[in-house]
Write an enzyme that holds these catalytic residues in place. Structure first.
Site, short mmCIF file in Angstrom:
data_model
loop_
_atom_site.label_atom_id
_atom_site.label_comp_id
_atom_site.label_asym_id
_atom_site.label_seq_id
_atom_site.Cartn_x
_atom_site.Cartn_y
_atom_site.Cartn_z
N SER A 1 -23.30 14.68 -70.98
CA SER A 1 -24.19 13.53 -70.76
C SER A 1 -23.75 12.39 -71.67
O SER A 1 -23.16 12.62 -72.73
CB SER A 1 -25.64 13.91 -71.08
OG SER A 1 -26.50 12.78 -71.04
N TYR B 1 -33.06 16.92 -76.62
CA TYR B 1 -32.10 17.05 -75.51
C TYR B 1 -30.76 16.45 -75.89
O TYR B 1 -29.70 17.01 -75.58
CB TYR B 1 -32.67 16.36 -74.28
CG TYR B 1 -31.71 16.29 -73.11
CD1 TYR B 1 -31.50 17.39 -72.29
CD2 TYR B 1 -31.02 15.10 -72.83
CE1 TYR B 1 -30.62 17.31 -71.21
CE2 TYR B 1 -30.14 15.02 -71.76
CZ TYR B 1 -29.94 16.13 -70.95
OH TYR B 1 -29.08 16.05 -69.90
#
Length: 229
Positions: free
Chosen positions: A138, A150
């Site tokens: 990501s 996250y």
């Protein structure tokens, strides 16, 4: 050449889009997920020819027993393994003060331990096939959101991919991490203004896999035009 893909988190989002594109290009795909209904719907969507090209199982990505069982089933079903795609992941809601510790545990087990377990289960097969190991990273694995665990899990994925790449030098295995920005998937509680589709990411993945064997596309970062983060 027909390849066999093993994709975690393959019942929705980037995993499903990649699986569908791989099948459309003539490859065989074994997917895993947590939803029996989604898994059944995915397989049934291919009609009468599904058994020739598609299979799957319900797997907790953070479970070694589940992961090993599913990889063994894939190899038995399709005769080998060429591409392992550690894609399963999710984001726990809340920040570092308001978040739920149990949800944090599940997220770390899925997002970080899950890829490690898939490495252990698949690298022996990928060594035989001179295959490819893929990670879904990501842009949050290069930058951070404030108070967000996250992002830490995706930083871990970025480091894990490079660690694996160095370990398998000389084996013929290629290692790639694709780090997308905002993608229109169930990960988001609310949609961002600038988002890619899962199909956009899937096409990039298939492009990476199509590169000549002497090239190792270690990382790709991609964003929707206009995304600031």
């Amino acid at each position: 050449m027909t390849k066999t893909f093993f994709i975690t988190g393959g019942t929705s989002g980037i995993g499903e889009a990649t699986a569908r594109l791989a099948v459309a290009e003539g490859h065989k795909v074994y997917i895993t997920g947590r939803s029996q209904d989604r898994l059944r719907s995915f397989i049934e969507s291919f009609g009468a020819t599904a058994s020739e090209h598609v299979a799957g199982d319900i797997v907790d990505a953070g479970s070694w027993e589940d992961t090993q069982r599913a990889v063994d089933a894939c190899v038995k079903r399709f005769g080998g393994l060429d591409v392992a795609f550690a894609n399963a992941g999710f984001s726990s809601r809340g920040n570092l003060v308001s978040g739920d510790p149990e949800s944090w545990r599940d997220m770390v087990m899925t997002n970080v331990l899950g890829p490690v377990l898939l490495i252990k289960a698949t690298v022996p097969h990928l060594t035989q096939s001179r295959g490819h190991f893929l990670f879904t990273g990501s842009t949050a694995g290069r930058k951070v959101y404030p108070g967000n665990l996250y992002t830490a899990t995706k930083w871990a994925v970025t480091g894990l991919a490079e660690s694996l790449r160095q370990q398998v030098v000389g084996t013929g295995i290629r290692v790639s991490v694709i780090s997308p920005g905002h993608v229109d998937t169930p990960l988001w509680a609310a949609k961002e203004t600038h988002m890619m589709s899962p199909d956009d990411v899937a096409r990039a993945i298939m492009w990476i896999l199509a590169q000549p064997e002497h090239l190792d596309m270690s990382e790709m970062i991609m964003r929707a035009l206009g995304q600031e983060f």
